[in-house]
Scaffold this active site. Structure first.
Site, mmCIF file in Angstrom:
data_model
loop_
_atom_site.group_PDB
_atom_site.id
_atom_site.type_symbol
_atom_site.label_atom_id
_atom_site.label_comp_id
_atom_site.label_asym_id
_atom_site.label_seq_id
_atom_site.Cartn_x
_atom_site.Cartn_y
_atom_site.Cartn_z
ATOM 1 N N ASP A 34 34.152 34.909 11.548
ATOM 2 C CA ASP A 34 33.116 34.966 12.583
ATOM 3 C C ASP A 34 32.261 36.236 12.488
ATOM 4 O OD1 ASP A 34 31.736 33.929 14.745
ATOM 5 O OD2 ASP A 34 33.039 34.872 16.221
ATOM 6 N N ARG A 38 25.514 37.748 14.009
ATOM 7 C CA ARG A 38 25.295 39.054 14.637
ATOM 8 C C ARG A 38 25.118 40.146 13.588
ATOM 9 N NH1 ARG A 38 30.395 38.784 18.107
ATOM 10 N NH2 ARG A 38 30.679 36.934 16.801
ATOM 11 N N TRP A 39 25.880 40.042 12.513
ATOM 12 C CA TRP A 39 25.763 41.029 11.421
ATOM 13 C C TRP A 39 24.333 41.010 10.853
ATOM 14 C CZ3 TRP A 39 24.646 40.330 6.184
ATOM 15 C CH2 TRP A 39 24.870 41.440 5.368
ATOM 16 N N HIS A 51 25.143 34.182 6.900
ATOM 17 C CA HIS A 51 26.011 33.125 6.367
ATOM 18 C C HIS A 51 26.173 33.274 4.853
ATOM 19 C CE1 HIS A 51 26.377 31.305 10.208
ATOM 20 N NE2 HIS A 51 25.124 30.895 10.286
ATOM 21 N N SER A 79 33.157 24.427 12.686
ATOM 22 C CA SER A 79 33.984 23.761 13.690
ATOM 23 C C SER A 79 33.332 22.464 14.170
ATOM 24 C CB SER A 79 34.205 24.692 14.889
ATOM 25 O OG SER A 79 33.034 24.747 15.689
ATOM 26 N N THR A 80 34.109 21.637 14.852
ATOM 27 C CA THR A 80 33.561 20.403 15.433
ATOM 28 C C THR A 80 32.513 20.734 16.500
ATOM 29 O OG1 THR A 80 35.530 20.391 16.862
ATOM 30 C CG2 THR A 80 35.537 18.859 15.012
ATOM 31 N N GLU A 81 32.540 21.966 17.007
ATOM 32 C CA GLU A 81 31.564 22.381 18.018
ATOM 33 C C GLU A 81 30.296 22.994 17.407
ATOM 34 O OE1 GLU A 81 35.041 21.336 19.567
ATOM 35 O OE2 GLU A 81 35.057 23.244 18.502
ATOM 36 N N TRP A 83 28.224 21.788 15.473
ATOM 37 C CA TRP A 83 27.085 20.847 15.392
ATOM 38 C C TRP A 83 26.078 21.095 16.506
ATOM 39 C CZ3 TRP A 83 26.895 18.207 10.978
ATOM 40 C CH2 TRP A 83 28.082 17.895 10.316
ATOM 41 N N LEU A 145 47.568 30.481 -5.029
ATOM 42 C CA LEU A 145 47.224 30.441 -3.605
ATOM 43 C C LEU A 145 46.650 29.075 -3.201
ATOM 44 C CD1 LEU A 145 46.363 32.487 -1.032
ATOM 45 C CD2 LEU A 145 44.118 31.980 -1.939
ATOM 46 N N ARG A 202 40.850 37.456 13.302
ATOM 47 C CA ARG A 202 39.501 37.118 13.755
ATOM 48 C C ARG A 202 38.601 38.352 13.713
ATOM 49 N NH1 ARG A 202 37.125 32.819 18.022
ATOM 50 N NH2 ARG A 202 34.954 33.254 17.540
ATOM 51 N N ARG A 208 39.185 35.074 20.905
ATOM 52 C CA ARG A 208 39.556 33.728 21.362
ATOM 53 C C ARG A 208 39.864 32.865 20.151
ATOM 54 N NH1 ARG A 208 34.189 34.238 23.442
ATOM 55 N NH2 ARG A 208 32.680 33.724 21.829
#
Ligand code: IPE
Ligand code: IPE
Ligand code: MG
Length: 255
Positions: A34, A38-39, A51, A79-81, A83, A145, A202, A208
């Site tokens: 994450d 912001r970066w 990204h 994530s599914t969110e 979108w 790995l 994170r 969170r």
């Protein structure tokens, strides 16, 4: 001595892999990648720039994780969110995944990485789905790995789909309801058989879970940093593992 160690750990330049206990490297590490947007904003750049930098970080951290002896690395890429974001950002991220594979697959293969995409791929562009399947197939015989990349992943979606599959197997007589145990459910997860997370990291300052690996993190140790994902280095990973090695894991028991 304690004072000295404390000082040493605060100076990230002084951090190196030889500070780690080789007998207590977390087996399965998960990272919520994450802070890309912001970066980039802080540098006066568009979110897409963040990204792209984040994708480069992922390449470096996979190699670092492999060098440090981590066995399984599960990273949250979309994530599914996610979108809910503007179409331009979503399509940029999707294109970036394709570019990432074209650019880095050979090097990951040279590091003996076994690649695995987790999530509901059915919503992705068929060309990207095909690229994922091809990459998995190309690396299926690797023994180093295991890298799980979570795309269109949601912990709740994963559990919902597991329950649907279990219900189907009950319906066709392969499974009795009374035989459904925690082990049964585990077998139906995307990350099976390597489910349990030892260390959850994170970056990006938020504290969170954002719907990541809800079942798998039952006894994960959490580690957060204010650094954004594009700034995350091998030293940051070592710092997280050092913190992990300082924790007492009781799994509900007593020490
Ligand atoms: C993580 O970085 C990448 C994805 C969620 C796809 P963000 O894009 O969430 O960056 P921030 O959190 O807005 O800085
Ligand atoms: C979590 O980050 C998802 C990924 C890193 C892929 P988000 O940026 O989507 O999470 P929230 O919205 O801050 O909880
Ligand atoms: Mg974010």
């Amino acid at each position: 001595m304690i004072h000295f160690l404390h000082k040493k750990r605060n100076a990230s330049a002084a951090i190196s892999a030889d500070m780690l206990d080789p007998n207590n490297i977390p087996h399965h590490v998960a990272i919520i990648m994450d802070g890309n947007g912001r970066w980039a904003k802080r540098r006066g750049m568009p979110r897409s720039y963040g990204h792209r930098a984040g994708a480069d970080t992922l390449k470096r951290i996979v190699v670092a994780a492999s060098d440090l002896g981590i066995n399984v690395l599960t990273v949250y890429a979309f994530s599914t969110e996610n979108w809910k974001r503007p179409d331009t950002e979503v399509s940029y991220i999707m294109k970036l995944m394709n570019d990432y594979l074209r650019k880095n697959l050979l090097e990951l293969d040279e590091h003996n990485v076994k690649l695995h995409f987790i999530g509901d791929m059915s919503r992705l562009n068929p060309v990207l789905q095909e690229a994922f399947q091809q990459a998995e197939a190309d690396m299926q015989h690797n023994t180093g790995l295991t890298l799980n990349v979570a795309v269109n992943y949601g912990g709740r979606l994963e559990l919902t789909q597991a329950m649907q599959k279990i219900a189907k197997d009950v319906q066709n007589g392969q499974l009795q309801p009374a035989d459904i145990t925690e082990q049964t459910i585990s077998k139906y997860l995307y990350t099976a058989p390597e489910n349990d997370i030892d260390l959850m990291i994170r970056p990006g300052a938020d504290k969170r879970v954002s719907n990541f690996l809800l079942w798998q993190m039952a006894y994960a140790e959490f580690w957060y940093t204010d650094l954004c994902w594009p700034e995350f280095t091998k030293e940051t990973l070592i710092e997280a593992i050092l913190a992990f090695q300082g924790r007492e894991r009781r799994f509900g028991g007593l020490k």
